[in-house]
Each structure stands twice: as structure tokens, then as C-alpha cells.
Design a protein around this motif. Structure first.
Motif, PDB file in Angstrom:
ATOM      1  N   VAL A  18      21.436   9.565 -11.006  1.00 31.50           N
ATOM      2  CA  VAL A  18      21.508  10.233  -9.628  1.00 31.50           C
ATOM      3  C   VAL A  18      20.218  10.165  -9.096  1.00 31.50           C
ATOM      4  CG1 VAL A  18      21.774  12.261  -8.582  1.00 31.50           C
ATOM      5  CG2 VAL A  18      23.111  12.081 -10.456  1.00 31.50           C
ATOM      6  N   LEU A  19      20.298   9.460  -7.758  1.00 32.78           N
ATOM      7  CA  LEU A  19      19.057   9.250  -6.900  1.00 32.78           C
ATOM      8  C   LEU A  19      18.882  10.351  -6.040  1.00 32.78           C
ATOM      9  CD1 LEU A  19      16.796   7.734  -6.040  1.00 32.78           C
ATOM     10  CD2 LEU A  19      18.383   6.160  -4.855  1.00 32.78           C
ATOM     11  N   ARG A  20      18.011  11.066  -6.032  1.00 39.51           N
ATOM     12  CA  ARG A  20      17.998  12.308  -5.081  1.00 39.51           C
ATOM     13  C   ARG A  20      16.499  12.356  -4.470  1.00 39.51           C
ATOM     14  NH1 ARG A  20      22.583  11.979  -5.080  1.00 39.51           N
ATOM     15  NH2 ARG A  20      24.244  13.473  -5.379  1.00 39.51           N
ATOM     16  N   ARG A  21      16.445  12.126  -3.081  1.00 43.52           N
ATOM     17  CA  ARG A  21      14.997  12.111  -2.574  1.00 43.52           C
ATOM     18  C   ARG A  21      14.385  13.704  -2.888  1.00 43.52           C
ATOM     19  NH1 ARG A  21      18.491  10.684   1.995  1.00 43.52           N
ATOM     20  NH2 ARG A  21      18.917  12.769   3.130  1.00 43.52           N
ATOM     21  N   PRO A  22      13.203  14.143  -2.823  1.00 49.77           N
ATOM     22  CA  PRO A  22      12.691  15.342  -2.995  1.00 49.77           C
ATOM     23  C   PRO A  22      13.128  16.082  -1.946  1.00 49.77           C
ATOM     24  CG  PRO A  22      10.973  13.737  -3.599  1.00 49.77           C
ATOM     25  CD  PRO A  22      12.061  12.896  -3.004  1.00 49.77           C
ATOM     26  N   GLY A  23      13.223  17.568  -2.159  1.00 51.24           N
ATOM     27  CA  GLY A  23      13.645  18.364  -1.118  1.00 51.24           C
ATOM     28  C   GLY A  23      12.249  18.698  -0.253  1.00 51.24           C
ATOM     29  N   TRP A  24      12.423  19.622   0.864  1.00 47.37           N
ATOM     30  CA  TRP A  24      11.531  19.856   1.752  1.00 47.37           C
ATOM     31  C   TRP A  24      10.849  21.016   1.185  1.00 47.37           C
ATOM     32  CZ3 TRP A  24      15.834  19.334   5.527  1.00 47.37           C
ATOM     33  CH2 TRP A  24      15.691  18.149   6.334  1.00 47.37           C
ATOM     34  N   ARG A  25       9.473  21.141   1.318  1.00 48.15           N
ATOM     35  CA  ARG A  25       8.729  22.334   1.148  1.00 48.15           C
ATOM     36  C   ARG A  25       8.343  22.783   2.143  1.00 48.15           C
ATOM     37  NH1 ARG A  25       5.072  20.100  -4.138  1.00 48.15           N
ATOM     38  NH2 ARG A  25       6.900  19.331  -5.486  1.00 48.15           N
ATOM     39  N   GLU A  26       8.209  24.294   1.928  1.00 49.48           N
ATOM     40  CA  GLU A  26       7.552  25.396   3.252  1.00 49.48           C
ATOM     41  C   GLU A  26       6.212  25.278   2.953  1.00 49.48           C
ATOM     42  OE1 GLU A  26       8.134  29.810   4.292  1.00 49.48           O
ATOM     43  OE2 GLU A  26       8.931  29.070   2.512  1.00 49.48           O
ATOM     44  N   GLY A  27       5.514  25.138   4.340  1.00 47.40           N
ATOM     45  CA  GLY A  27       4.036  25.343   4.278  1.00 47.40           C
ATOM     46  C   GLY A  27       3.633  26.462   5.231  1.00 47.40           C
ATOM     47  N   PRO A  28       2.240  26.458   5.598  1.00 49.17           N
ATOM     48  CA  PRO A  28       1.662  27.519   6.289  1.00 49.17           C
ATOM     49  C   PRO A  28       2.350  27.424   7.842  1.00 49.17           C
ATOM     50  CG  PRO A  28      -0.073  26.231   5.129  1.00 49.17           C
ATOM     51  CD  PRO A  28       1.280  25.315   4.970  1.00 49.17           C
ATOM     52  N   GLY A  29       2.745  28.646   8.150  1.00 50.83           N
ATOM     53  CA  GLY A  29       3.371  28.854   9.409  1.00 50.83           C
ATOM     54  C   GLY A  29       4.854  28.817   9.520  1.00 50.83           C
ATOM     55  N   ASP A  30       5.283  28.357   8.314  1.00 45.69           N
ATOM     56  CA  ASP A  30       6.793  28.189   8.300  1.00 45.69           C
ATOM     57  C   ASP A  30       7.267  29.544   8.260  1.00 45.69           C
ATOM     58  OD1 ASP A  30       7.371  25.526   8.812  1.00 45.69           O
ATOM     59  OD2 ASP A  30       6.795  25.149   6.580  1.00 45.69           O
ATOM     60  N   ARG A  31       8.628  30.013   8.982  1.00 47.02           N
ATOM     61  CA  ARG A  31       9.264  30.918   8.729  1.00 47.02           C
ATOM     62  C   ARG A  31      10.702  30.532   8.043  1.00 47.02           C
ATOM     63  NH1 ARG A  31      10.497  33.410  14.175  1.00 47.02           N
ATOM     64  NH2 ARG A  31      11.211  35.172  13.112  1.00 47.02           N
ATOM     65  N   THR A  49      17.969  11.512 -13.546  1.00 48.59           N
ATOM     66  CA  THR A  49      17.712  11.467 -12.158  1.00 48.59           C
ATOM     67  C   THR A  49      16.408  10.767 -11.832  1.00 48.59           C
ATOM     68  OG1 THR A  49      16.536  13.519 -12.172  1.00 48.59           O
ATOM     69  CG2 THR A  49      18.920  14.002 -12.035  1.00 48.59           C
ATOM     70  N   ALA A  50      16.576  10.344 -10.607  1.00 45.07           N
ATOM     71  CA  ALA A  50      15.069   9.621 -10.012  1.00 45.07           C
ATOM     72  C   ALA A  50      15.061  10.156  -8.663  1.00 45.07           C
ATOM     73  CB  ALA A  50      15.354   8.172 -10.147  1.00 45.07           C
ATOM     74  N   ASP A  51      13.678  10.315  -8.184  1.00 40.54           N
ATOM     75  CA  ASP A  51      13.536  10.616  -6.898  1.00 40.54           C
ATOM     76  C   ASP A  51      12.793   9.820  -5.993  1.00 40.54           C
ATOM     77  OD1 ASP A  51      10.974  10.566  -7.760  1.00 40.54           O
ATOM     78  OD2 ASP A  51      10.582  12.769  -7.774  1.00 40.54           O
ATOM     79  N   THR A  52      12.902   8.631  -6.408  1.00 36.55           N
ATOM     80  CA  THR A  52      12.258   7.369  -5.579  1.00 36.55           C
ATOM     81  C   THR A  52      13.328   6.335  -5.777  1.00 36.55           C
ATOM     82  OG1 THR A  52      10.826   6.596  -7.158  1.00 36.55           O
ATOM     83  CG2 THR A  52       9.902   8.200  -5.553  1.00 36.55           C
ATOM     84  N   VAL A  53      13.264   5.046  -4.772  1.00 33.50           N
ATOM     85  CA  VAL A  53      14.056   3.978  -4.855  1.00 33.50           C
ATOM     86  C   VAL A  53      13.619   3.146  -5.985  1.00 33.50           C
ATOM     87  CG1 VAL A  53      14.578   1.928  -3.853  1.00 33.50           C
ATOM     88  CG2 VAL A  53      14.780   3.963  -2.584  1.00 33.50           C
ATOM     89  N   GLU A  54      12.067   3.283  -6.082  1.00 33.25           N
ATOM     90  CA  GLU A  54      11.175   2.562  -6.969  1.00 33.25           C
ATOM     91  C   GLU A  54      11.693   2.770  -8.503  1.00 33.25           C
ATOM     92  OE1 GLU A  54       9.502   2.232  -3.257  1.00 33.25           O
ATOM     93  OE2 GLU A  54       9.815   4.071  -4.526  1.00 33.25           O
ATOM     94  N   ALA A  55      11.740   4.158  -8.876  1.00 37.07           N
ATOM     95  CA  ALA A  55      12.406   4.530  -9.919  1.00 37.07           C
ATOM     96  C   ALA A  55      13.633   4.158 -10.584  1.00 37.07           C
ATOM     97  CB  ALA A  55      12.039   5.893 -10.152  1.00 37.07           C
ATOM     98  N   ALA A  56      14.584   4.163  -9.359  1.00 38.35           N
ATOM     99  CA  ALA A  56      15.985   3.893  -9.503  1.00 38.35           C
ATOM    100  C   ALA A  56      16.044   2.480  -9.876  1.00 38.35           C
ATOM    101  CB  ALA A  56      16.830   4.313  -8.250  1.00 38.35           C
TER     102      ALA A  56
END
Length: 244
Positions: A96-109, A229-236
Motif C-alpha cells: 500500500v503506497l500512501r503519501r503522508p497525511g497533513w500535519r497541523e501547524g501554528p495558527g491552524d484551527r 506500506t510505503a509513504d514515498t514513490v522511491e520506497a515503493a
């Protein structure tokens, strides 16, 4: 050279197929056919479904597939489950190749929610909401007649759709400047999106942070247990080349 199946539809699937084909690997990319004019990868392309796990398992045997990479959208849970079941039945290796999810940063609601239904329930009455969850999700928001929606999708949605909705047809990548202008022009105060990850549609999150929007972030489903699982094309790519 052995035959590789990529369950595609994402930028990562196209990049993997292009790289493998350039290296002489026989690649078959399967597209579900949900987008009218998809961007096609290199190699052989198959359109349409397989008929569930049974159909996919039979197809893997008939086509002598050596390995499968599920590089579908992170929310294509049904296809991923079918691939895992078919691979287990046939003994064909699956990644399963899945790009990483987004991460909340300073100022995000951000408010993380487990489902589209929960996102719809949490919308404030009278809010002006930017929906970027895909055209097939619109029926979930039909009961919220007290909310105004701007819904963006690649292809036109089919009924039912919310009564107070304006649809924008567009395809990423998007820029922060354009997202900022869209939010301001429609006086939006809330963003509902899936945690798809990747850079193509991340600009909306930057614009939402800059303009102080509330963000309801729908969590992605977990991959099937026991499947690598892999999170990059290179790893896949390394995984596939080790099996071809």
C-alpha cells in the motif's frame, strides 16, 4: 519481465508507473473510471472495476501478476480492502503506497473528525463552508440546509446535493494566492476537507490558516492490518524492483 499491477488514480501512482516503465517493467495501471478525463500514466491502462475481491483475485491469476501496488486515494477504503483480500487469496505480494497525511501547524484551527457525517454534524448554523471532499460526498451534507456551501470537484456532482451550494469545477494543483482569493470572494469561514496529504491541494490549508478559517479535517482510514506500506514513490519503487 514479470507483470506489475498498480491500482492508480493518484500522482504517486503515475510517477511510479512512469519510472517502472522507463526501467523496462511491464506495468498495468488500473483506474476506477470515476474521473471523466484522468491523467494517464505510462504503460498499459485498464479502466473500470474488477468485480470485488473475487473478480480481482481471478484477474490476478489470469494475468499472472507478480505484485500489486495499491496507490489509490487514501480514502479509497473499499478498493484497498478488496486488494488486500484478493492478494491474501492468491498469494500475490501487495504494497500500500500512501503519501503522508497533513500535519497541523501554528495558527491552524483544525478539528479532526472521524467521518464526513461527523463533519456535517459539527458545522455551525449560518456558516459559509468550503467543501473539498469530492463530488461523491455531497449527499452527506444535504440535511444542512442552514449552511451555505462552496463545493469544488473535478467533475460535476450528481444529485442529491445540498440546497444552498455553488459548485466550482477545477483540478489541482492550486496556489495559495488563488485559494486566498476564492475564500475572500465567497466570504468563507469554514473548510471541510479530507486528510489526503500531498502538495497538490495543500494550498487551501495555508490560505485557511492565514485567513483564520475553522478547518474540519476528516481522518483517513487505516490500511489493512498486516499489509506492508510505503509513504514515498522511491520506497515503493525499491519494493517492486525487489520482486520483478
Amino acid at each position: 519481465m514479470r507483470r506489475i499491477l498498480i491500482l492508480g488514480g493518484t500522482a504517486e501512482a503515475r510517477a511510479l508507473a512512469d519510472t517502472l516503465v522507463a526501467r523496462g517493467v511491464h506495468v498495468i495501471t488500473s483506474l476506477a473510471g470515476r474521473v471523466a478525463n484522468p491523467r494517464l500514466p505510462a504503460g498499459e491502462v485498464r479502466q473500470g472495476g474488477f468485480g470485488g475481491p473475487d473478480g480481482l483475485a481471478a484477474w490476478l491469476r489470469a494475468e499472472r501478476i507478480a505484485a500489486v501496488v495499491d496507490a489509490t486515494h487514501p480514502f479509497a477504503a473499499r478498493m484497498t480492502a478488496a486488494a488486500a483480500e484478493a492478494a491474501a487469496r492468491t498469494g500475490v505480494p501487495l504494497l500500500v503506497l500512501r503519501r503522508p497525511g497533513w500535519r497541523e501547524g501554528p495558527g491552524d484551527r483544525w478539528e479532526r473528525v472521524p467521518s464526513l457525517q461527523e463533519a456535517a454534524a459539527r458545522l455551525a448554523p449560518g456558516s459559509r463552508t468550503f467543501l473539498t471532499t469530492g463530488r461523491r460526498s455531497l449527499p452527506v451534507f444535504v440535511p444542512r440546509a442552514d449552511v451555505w456551501f462552496l463545493a469544488r470537484s473535478v467533475d460535476p456532482p450528481e444529485p442529491p446535493i445540498p440546497p444552498n451550494v455553488e459548485v466550482v469545477l477545477d483540478r489541482g494543483p492550486f496556489t495559495v494566492e488563488n485559494e486566498r482569493e476564492l475564500i475572500r470572494r465567497h466570504r468563507l469561514d469554514t473548510l471541510v476537507t479530507k486528510d489526503s496529504g500531498g502538495p497538490m491541494t495543500a494550498a487551501k490549508l495555508t490560505a485557511a490558516r492565514e485567513l483564520g478559517l475553522r478547518v474540519l479535517m476528516v481522518d483517513r482510514p487505516a490500511p489493512p492490518a498486516g499489509v506492508p506500506t510505503a509513504d514515498t514513490v522511491e520506497a515503493a519503487l525499491a519494493w517492486v524492483l525487489g520482486r520483478s
